[in-house]
Write an enzyme that holds these catalytic residues in place. Structure first.
Site, PDB file in Angstrom:
ATOM      1  N   ASP A   1      11.078  50.279   8.846  1.00 44.38           N
ATOM      2  CA  ASP A   1      10.385  49.639   7.729  1.00 44.38           C
ATOM      3  C   ASP A   1      11.468  49.144   6.758  1.00 44.38           C
ATOM      4  OD1 ASP A   1       8.731  49.084   5.561  1.00 44.38           O
ATOM      5  OD2 ASP A   1       7.554  50.889   5.724  1.00 44.38           O
TER       6      ASP A   1
ATOM      7  N   GLY B   1      14.389  50.445   6.606  1.00 41.97           N
ATOM      8  CA  GLY B   1      15.625  50.604   7.350  1.00 41.97           C
ATOM      9  C   GLY B   1      16.467  51.783   6.884  1.00 41.97           C
TER      10      GLY B   1
ATOM     11  N   THR C   1      15.907  55.066   6.861  1.00 39.43           N
ATOM     12  CA  THR C   1      15.924  56.247   7.738  1.00 39.43           C
ATOM     13  C   THR C   1      16.908  56.056   8.889  1.00 39.43           C
ATOM     14  OG1 THR C   1      13.602  56.664   7.224  1.00 39.43           O
ATOM     15  CG2 THR C   1      14.496  57.772   9.163  1.00 39.43           C
TER      16      THR C   1
ATOM     17  N   LYS D   1       9.215  45.991  10.780  1.00 39.08           N
ATOM     18  CA  LYS D   1       8.619  45.071   9.810  1.00 39.08           C
ATOM     19  C   LYS D   1       9.738  44.325   9.097  1.00 39.08           C
ATOM     20  CE  LYS D   1       4.765  48.092   8.452  1.00 39.08           C
ATOM     21  NZ  LYS D   1       4.266  48.894   7.311  1.00 39.08           N
TER      22      LYS D   1
ATOM     23  N   ASP E   1       1.338  57.251  11.632  1.00 34.50           N
ATOM     24  CA  ASP E   1       0.192  57.859  10.952  1.00 34.50           C
ATOM     25  C   ASP E   1      -0.111  57.212   9.617  1.00 34.50           C
ATOM     26  OD1 ASP E   1       2.578  58.948   9.641  1.00 34.50           O
ATOM     27  OD2 ASP E   1       1.178  60.268   8.608  1.00 34.50           O
TER      28      ASP E   1
HETATM   29  C1  PRP Z   1       8.564  56.886   9.363  1.00 34.79           C
HETATM   30  C2  PRP Z   1       9.138  56.453  10.701  1.00 34.79           C
HETATM   31  C3  PRP Z   1      10.586  56.274  10.408  1.00 34.79           C
HETATM   32  C4  PRP Z   1      10.615  55.898   8.933  1.00 34.79           C
HETATM   33  C5  PRP Z   1      10.924  54.446   8.795  1.00 34.79           C
HETATM   34  O1  PRP Z   1       8.751  58.244   9.237  1.00 34.79           O
HETATM   35  O2  PRP Z   1       8.907  57.389  11.706  1.00 34.79           O
HETATM   36  O3  PRP Z   1      11.324  57.463  10.641  1.00 34.79           O
HETATM   37  O4  PRP Z   1       9.319  56.172   8.398  1.00 34.79           O
HETATM   38  O5  PRP Z   1      10.907  54.042   7.449  1.00 34.79           O
HETATM   39  P1  PRP Z   1      12.123  53.346   6.752  1.00 34.79           P
HETATM   40  O6  PRP Z   1      12.642  52.271   7.667  1.00 34.79           O
HETATM   41  O7  PRP Z   1      11.514  52.760   5.491  1.00 34.79           O
HETATM   42  O8  PRP Z   1      13.162  54.364   6.436  1.00 34.79           O
HETATM   43  P2  PRP Z   1       8.001  59.125   8.138  1.00 34.79           P
HETATM   44  O9  PRP Z   1       8.960  59.429   7.025  1.00 34.79           O
HETATM   45  O10 PRP Z   1       6.715  58.477   7.756  1.00 34.79           O
HETATM   46  O11 PRP Z   1       7.743  60.488   8.890  1.00 34.79           O
HETATM   47  P3  PRP Z   1       6.938  60.781  10.252  1.00 34.79           P
HETATM   48  O12 PRP Z   1       7.747  60.171  11.379  1.00 34.79           O
HETATM   49  O13 PRP Z   1       6.893  62.253  10.307  1.00 34.79           O
HETATM   50  O14 PRP Z   1       5.589  60.111  10.138  1.00 34.79           O
END
Ligand code: PRP
Length: 179
Positions: free
Chosen positions: A105, A107, A109, A133, A161
């Site tokens: 999303d 980026g 993480t 995205k 989710d």
């Molecule tokens: C979601 C997804 C990625 C992260 C991406 O995890 O699994 O790890 O968000 O977002 P970013 O590009 O903005 O960093 P989430 O924190 O929702 O946890 P989950 O996997 O336990 O649902």
């Protein structure tokens, strides 16, 4: 209670075909590697990782990390700060690693994760992402294998989710959290 099913954005069939395509590409690229480590990022990657890993035709093992973004809960916005909740069990030094993510999303993480894993000196480090995205990106993120680019809508299913709901939907659907 009656479950309301989100509208379909990417069908089960499209996902199955894409997973097969990605698995064939990874199997070809790592044909000479005798122990590819797939690193799944919990929780979201568990279904994509299960499907992808079973479709590979090369020796592979799986390990997991859990990361979380600060300021989450049921909010759809995050502030970009990432923390590690659970680390890998295996030492990846000298190993070939593919990080498997459900979504990129902003980026932040994946970017955090790649910096963290690169410091452990793997033989190679690549990423495989089911959906991204582009309109939401705040930081450049390495995506070596990519399933789908999607518009800026809230998606669920295949591990994704909305406040812990819909992770096990077999397709990728759209929800409207504001409505
Ligand atoms: C979601 C997804 C990625 C992260 C991406 O995890 O699994 O790890 O968000 O977002 P970013 O590009 O903005 O960093 P989430 O924190 O929702 O946890 P989950 O996997 O336990 O649902």
């Amino acid at each position: 209670m009656t479950e309301i099913f989100p509208e379909v954005l990417i069908s089960e069939e499209q996902i199955r075909e894409k997973v097969a395509e990605l698995a064939a590409q990874i199997s070809a690229d790592y044909a000479e590697v005798d122990d590819l480590i797939l690193v799944g990022i919990l929780k979201g990657s568990f279904i994509f990782l299960a499907d992808l890993s079973r479709a590979l035709t090369i020796p592979r093992s799986v390990d997991f990390m859990a990361l979380s973004t600060y300021g989450e809960s049921e909010s759809t916005e995050t502030d970009g700060a990432v923390r590690m909740i659970m680390d890998l069990r295996r030492n990846i030094t000298g190993k070939h690693v593919v990080v498997v993510e459900d979504i990129v999303d902003t980026g932040h993480t994946l970017s955090y994760l790649l910096r963290n894993l690169a410091a452990r000196r793997p033989a190679s480090l690549k990423t495989c992402v089911l959906v991204e995205k582009p309109d939401r990106r705040e930081i450049f993120t390495q995506m070596d294998y990519l399933g789908f680019s999607i518009p800026d809508v809230w998606v669920v299913g295949c591990g994704l989710d909305w406040a812990e709901r819909f992770r096990t939907l077999p397709y990728i659907g759209v929800v409207h959290p504001e409505s």
